[in-house]
Design a protein around this motif. Structure first.
Motif, PDB file in Angstrom:
ATOM      1  N   THR A 173      -1.036  -5.510  -4.543  1.00 49.84           N
ATOM      2  CA  THR A 173      -0.279  -4.341  -4.989  1.00 49.84           C
ATOM      3  C   THR A 173      -1.093  -3.104  -4.657  1.00 49.84           C
ATOM      4  O   THR A 173      -2.320  -3.119  -4.734  1.00 49.84           O
ATOM      5  CB  THR A 173       0.019  -4.363  -6.506  1.00 49.84           C
ATOM      6  OG1 THR A 173      -1.134  -3.958  -7.241  1.00 49.84           O
ATOM      7  CG2 THR A 173       0.478  -5.733  -6.961  1.00 49.84           C
ATOM      8  N   THR A 174      -0.414  -2.063  -4.263  1.00 50.36           N
ATOM      9  CA  THR A 174      -1.140  -0.848  -3.874  1.00 50.36           C
ATOM     10  C   THR A 174      -0.241   0.367  -3.970  1.00 50.36           C
ATOM     11  O   THR A 174       0.976   0.272  -3.843  1.00 50.36           O
ATOM     12  CB  THR A 174      -1.693  -0.975  -2.435  1.00 50.36           C
ATOM     13  OG1 THR A 174      -2.413   0.212  -2.095  1.00 50.36           O
ATOM     14  CG2 THR A 174      -0.582  -1.195  -1.419  1.00 50.36           C
ATOM     15  N   GLN A 175      -0.865   1.515  -4.204  1.00 50.18           N
ATOM     16  CA  GLN A 175      -0.184   2.803  -4.135  1.00 50.18           C
ATOM     17  C   GLN A 175      -0.542   3.527  -2.852  1.00 50.18           C
ATOM     18  O   GLN A 175       0.040   4.544  -2.537  1.00 50.18           O
ATOM     19  CB  GLN A 175      -0.572   3.677  -5.341  1.00 50.18           C
ATOM     20  CG  GLN A 175      -0.118   3.131  -6.679  1.00 50.18           C
ATOM     21  CD  GLN A 175       1.302   3.560  -7.045  1.00 50.18           C
ATOM     22  OE1 GLN A 175       1.928   4.347  -6.352  1.00 50.18           O
ATOM     23  NE2 GLN A 175       1.799   3.019  -8.138  1.00 50.18           N
ATOM     24  N   TYR A 176      -1.531   2.973  -2.123  1.00 51.78           N
ATOM     25  CA  TYR A 176      -1.903   3.568  -0.847  1.00 51.78           C
ATOM     26  C   TYR A 176      -1.032   2.955   0.242  1.00 51.78           C
ATOM     27  O   TYR A 176      -1.237   1.807   0.650  1.00 51.78           O
ATOM     28  CB  TYR A 176      -3.384   3.303  -0.546  1.00 51.78           C
ATOM     29  CG  TYR A 176      -4.343   3.918  -1.531  1.00 51.78           C
ATOM     30  CD1 TYR A 176      -4.418   5.303  -1.686  1.00 51.78           C
ATOM     31  CD2 TYR A 176      -5.162   3.120  -2.312  1.00 51.78           C
ATOM     32  CE1 TYR A 176      -5.313   5.864  -2.586  1.00 51.78           C
ATOM     33  CE2 TYR A 176      -6.055   3.673  -3.221  1.00 51.78           C
ATOM     34  CZ  TYR A 176      -6.122   5.056  -3.356  1.00 51.78           C
ATOM     35  OH  TYR A 176      -7.004   5.598  -4.252  1.00 51.78           O
ATOM     36  N   LEU A 177      -0.055   3.719   0.724  1.00 49.78           N
ATOM     37  CA  LEU A 177       0.902   3.157   1.658  1.00 49.78           C
ATOM     38  C   LEU A 177       0.257   2.778   2.980  1.00 49.78           C
ATOM     39  O   LEU A 177       0.661   1.819   3.630  1.00 49.78           O
ATOM     40  CB  LEU A 177       2.059   4.144   1.864  1.00 49.78           C
ATOM     41  CG  LEU A 177       2.833   4.472   0.571  1.00 49.78           C
ATOM     42  CD1 LEU A 177       3.956   5.442   0.851  1.00 49.78           C
ATOM     43  CD2 LEU A 177       3.372   3.208  -0.062  1.00 49.78           C
ATOM     44  N   GLU A 178      -0.779   3.523   3.389  1.00 43.96           N
ATOM     45  CA  GLU A 178      -1.459   3.158   4.627  1.00 43.96           C
ATOM     46  C   GLU A 178      -2.187   1.829   4.478  1.00 43.96           C
ATOM     47  O   GLU A 178      -2.418   1.117   5.455  1.00 43.96           O
ATOM     48  CB  GLU A 178      -2.443   4.265   5.050  1.00 43.96           C
ATOM     49  CG  GLU A 178      -3.705   4.390   4.230  1.00 43.96           C
ATOM     50  CD  GLU A 178      -3.560   5.259   2.993  1.00 43.96           C
ATOM     51  OE1 GLU A 178      -4.590   5.702   2.470  1.00 43.96           O
ATOM     52  OE2 GLU A 178      -2.411   5.497   2.551  1.00 43.96           O
ATOM     53  N   GLU A 179      -2.522   1.460   3.238  1.00 43.49           N
ATOM     54  CA  GLU A 179      -3.169   0.181   2.988  1.00 43.49           C
ATOM     55  C   GLU A 179      -2.200  -0.967   3.271  1.00 43.49           C
ATOM     56  O   GLU A 179      -2.560  -1.956   3.929  1.00 43.49           O
ATOM     57  CB  GLU A 179      -3.644   0.133   1.542  1.00 43.49           C
ATOM     58  CG  GLU A 179      -4.490  -1.061   1.176  1.00 43.49           C
ATOM     59  CD  GLU A 179      -5.279  -0.784  -0.096  1.00 43.49           C
ATOM     60  OE1 GLU A 179      -6.422  -0.308   0.030  1.00 43.49           O
ATOM     61  OE2 GLU A 179      -4.737  -1.018  -1.197  1.00 43.49           O
ATOM     62  N   ALA A 180      -0.985  -0.844   2.781  1.00 39.79           N
ATOM     63  CA  ALA A 180       0.033  -1.857   3.059  1.00 39.79           C
ATOM     64  C   ALA A 180       0.341  -1.917   4.543  1.00 39.79           C
ATOM     65  O   ALA A 180       0.516  -3.000   5.115  1.00 39.79           O
ATOM     66  CB  ALA A 180       1.297  -1.561   2.261  1.00 39.79           C
ATOM     67  N   ASP A 181       0.418  -0.757   5.169  1.00 39.83           N
ATOM     68  CA  ASP A 181       0.682  -0.697   6.613  1.00 39.83           C
ATOM     69  C   ASP A 181      -0.412  -1.417   7.394  1.00 39.83           C
ATOM     70  O   ASP A 181      -0.156  -2.103   8.388  1.00 39.83           O
ATOM     71  CB  ASP A 181       0.757   0.768   7.054  1.00 39.83           C
ATOM     72  CG  ASP A 181       1.856   1.014   8.072  1.00 39.83           C
ATOM     73  OD1 ASP A 181       2.417   0.035   8.591  1.00 39.83           O
ATOM     74  OD2 ASP A 181       2.165   2.184   8.344  1.00 39.83           O
ATOM     75  N   GLN A 182      -1.648  -1.273   6.931  1.00 35.86           N
ATOM     76  CA  GLN A 182      -2.798  -1.845   7.628  1.00 35.86           C
ATOM     77  C   GLN A 182      -2.920  -3.347   7.408  1.00 35.86           C
ATOM     78  O   GLN A 182      -3.284  -4.093   8.338  1.00 35.86           O
ATOM     79  CB  GLN A 182      -4.084  -1.161   7.139  1.00 35.86           C
ATOM     80  CG  GLN A 182      -5.366  -1.692   7.732  1.00 35.86           C
ATOM     81  CD  GLN A 182      -5.688  -1.079   9.079  1.00 35.86           C
ATOM     82  OE1 GLN A 182      -5.062  -0.116   9.479  1.00 35.86           O
ATOM     83  NE2 GLN A 182      -6.644  -1.656   9.777  1.00 35.86           N
ATOM     84  N   LEU A 183      -2.622  -3.824   6.187  1.00 37.86           N
ATOM     85  CA  LEU A 183      -2.980  -5.186   5.803  1.00 37.86           C
ATOM     86  C   LEU A 183      -1.823  -6.164   5.693  1.00 37.86           C
ATOM     87  O   LEU A 183      -1.997  -7.360   5.940  1.00 37.86           O
ATOM     88  CB  LEU A 183      -3.719  -5.165   4.461  1.00 37.86           C
ATOM     89  CG  LEU A 183      -5.035  -4.390   4.395  1.00 37.86           C
ATOM     90  CD1 LEU A 183      -5.536  -4.353   2.953  1.00 37.86           C
ATOM     91  CD2 LEU A 183      -6.072  -5.009   5.311  1.00 37.86           C
ATOM     92  N   ALA A 184      -0.648  -5.684   5.291  1.00 38.86           N
ATOM     93  CA  ALA A 184       0.416  -6.603   4.884  1.00 38.86           C
ATOM     94  C   ALA A 184       1.228  -7.130   6.064  1.00 38.86           C
ATOM     95  O   ALA A 184       1.660  -6.368   6.925  1.00 38.86           O
ATOM     96  CB  ALA A 184       1.340  -5.915   3.884  1.00 38.86           C
ATOM     97  N   HIS A 185       1.439  -8.457   6.079  1.00 40.24           N
ATOM     98  CA  HIS A 185       2.355  -9.046   7.053  1.00 40.24           C
ATOM     99  C   HIS A 185       3.796  -8.762   6.649  1.00 40.24           C
ATOM    100  O   HIS A 185       4.664  -8.537   7.500  1.00 40.24           O
ATOM    101  CB  HIS A 185       2.143 -10.557   7.124  1.00 40.24           C
ATOM    102  CG  HIS A 185       0.781 -10.944   7.625  1.00 40.24           C
ATOM    103  ND1 HIS A 185      -0.295 -11.165   6.786  1.00 40.24           N
ATOM    104  CD2 HIS A 185       0.314 -11.136   8.883  1.00 40.24           C
ATOM    105  CE1 HIS A 185      -1.359 -11.495   7.500  1.00 40.24           C
ATOM    106  NE2 HIS A 185      -1.027 -11.481   8.777  1.00 40.24           N
ATOM    107  N   ASP A 186       4.056  -8.814   5.342  1.00 43.11           N
ATOM    108  CA  ASP A 186       5.374  -8.495   4.798  1.00 43.11           C
ATOM    109  C   ASP A 186       5.195  -7.608   3.580  1.00 43.11           C
ATOM    110  O   ASP A 186       4.139  -7.621   2.939  1.00 43.11           O
ATOM    111  CB  ASP A 186       6.139  -9.762   4.405  1.00 43.11           C
ATOM    112  CG  ASP A 186       6.611 -10.549   5.609  1.00 43.11           C
ATOM    113  OD1 ASP A 186       7.525 -10.078   6.307  1.00 43.11           O
ATOM    114  OD2 ASP A 186       6.052 -11.631   5.866  1.00 43.11           O
ATOM    115  N   ILE A 187       6.239  -6.855   3.277  1.00 45.51           N
ATOM    116  CA  ILE A 187       6.201  -5.904   2.165  1.00 45.51           C
ATOM    117  C   ILE A 187       7.443  -6.092   1.303  1.00 45.51           C
ATOM    118  O   ILE A 187       8.551  -6.249   1.825  1.00 45.51           O
ATOM    119  CB  ILE A 187       6.144  -4.457   2.690  1.00 45.51           C
ATOM    120  CG1 ILE A 187       4.817  -4.210   3.439  1.00 45.51           C
ATOM    121  CG2 ILE A 187       6.309  -3.446   1.558  1.00 45.51           C
ATOM    122  CD1 ILE A 187       4.783  -2.901   4.204  1.00 45.51           C
TER     123      ILE A 187
END
Length: 327
Positions: free
Chosen positions: A191-205
């Protein structure tokens, strides 16, 4: 077959508020699921249910092939968890904290000591290894907490806003560690509030709001839902924002947004570089001086605003929500 993390129809209420309202999740082994949502949307509640810290009112969940409700103790032996706030013993040193965690997982004293040395070095804490944790800065405590979650190299990890309080250098370092873990087969719910973090790490959102999953897909798929390109203009003078807004409205294919503080105007468009040249000519013809102009793809921030109606809130501004009340 269900993924390494699987949930179906999770419901959790606190009084009259449904913190989870029928949440379904499926995270394949060796991948990262980014769980995004406004503050109080139910993200932390979902993590607490999946890690056996809360029992849902209804629904089912399986983690690492183990039923969360029927065999919670077995689940705990198969997961690592880093919560929103560092959970370290302030009176033990960094080294002692990590060795204690290892021995709680029934590692031998020798192996726990060796693993502590490895993690202290990996998280850039070796110089402070023998200082009490109460002398650590907030960022150092956060790194120590994350190291503790990795002592036994669990097959499934849960990280609830893991980079809160970290500076950009340490955040990048943690991203590298996460990528190494996943490359080695670890499954991660983040879980994150840093959207660039999800963009960088997540295969799916998954985007969650008011306890429900309102959208899911890859970063590119979610961005495609918000439309095509954006023209972004920064005007030189604040009193020219209104004129520039009128010009961009004439080219836009969706809702225009204005940031008065930065004098930045953004609007969805179609037409690519050719249209951008037309916008520049029109602004010049209206006497609008610009500091910057560009054509860009939607960001996850655009997705977040489109789906939830507002930008992501910073982690430090969490309001008292039902999921907080369950702490």
């Amino acid at each position: 077959m269900p993924g390494a993390i699987y949930a179906e129809g999770l419901v959790k209420t606190f009084g009259a508020v449904r913190a989870l309202d029928g949440v379904d999740l499926d995270v394949p082994e060796g991948t990262v699921l980014g769980l995004l949502g406004p503050n109080g949307a139910g993200k932390t509640t979902a993590v607490r249910v999946l890690t056996t810290l809360l029992r849902p009112d209804s629904g089912s969940a399986v983690v690492a092939g183990i039923d969360v409700l029927k065999h919670p103790n077995e689940v705990r032996r198969s997961i690592g968890l880093s919560g929103q706030f560092a959970a370290v013993d302030e009176y033990l040193t960094g080294r002692e904290n990590l060795q204690m965690v290892g021995q709680l997982y029934q590692m031998s004293a020798r192996d726990a000591k060796s693993r502590a040395v490895e993690l202290l070095e990996r998280f850039n804490l070796s110089d402070a290894a023998d200082r009490p944790a109460k002398t650590y800065s907030g960022g150092m405590r956060r790194r120590l907490d994350l190291a503790a979650a990795l002592v036994v190299s669990p097959p499934v990890m849960f990280m609830d806003e893991p980079t809160t309080g970290l500076d950009p250098r340490n955040r990048q370092q943690l991203w590298s560690i996460i990528q190494e873990l996943v490359a080695g087969g670890t499954t991660l719910l983040l879980t994150t509030q840093y959207l660039e973090e999800a963009d960088q790490l997540a295969h799916d959102i998954c985007v969650i709001d008011h306890g429900k999953v309102i959208a899911r897909g890859t970063s590119d798929q979610l961005k495609a839902r918000t439309g095509g390109e954006r023209v972004e203009v920064v005007v030189h003078e604040r009193d020219q924002v209104t004129t520039a807004t009128e010009v961009l409205n004439g080219f836009g294919k969706g809702e225009l947004s204005v940031d008065d503080h930065t004098r930045r105007i953004t609007v969805p468009v179609t037409g690519g570089a050719k249209l951008l040249a037309e916008v520049i000519r029109e602004l010049d013809g209206r006497g609008v001086e610009i500091d910057d102009i560009g054509l860009r793809r939607p960001t996850l921030d655009d997705v977040f605003i489109s789906l939830t109606g507002h930008a992501a809130e910073s982690s430090g501004q969490e309001n008292a929500q039902p999921e907080e009340a369950a702490t």
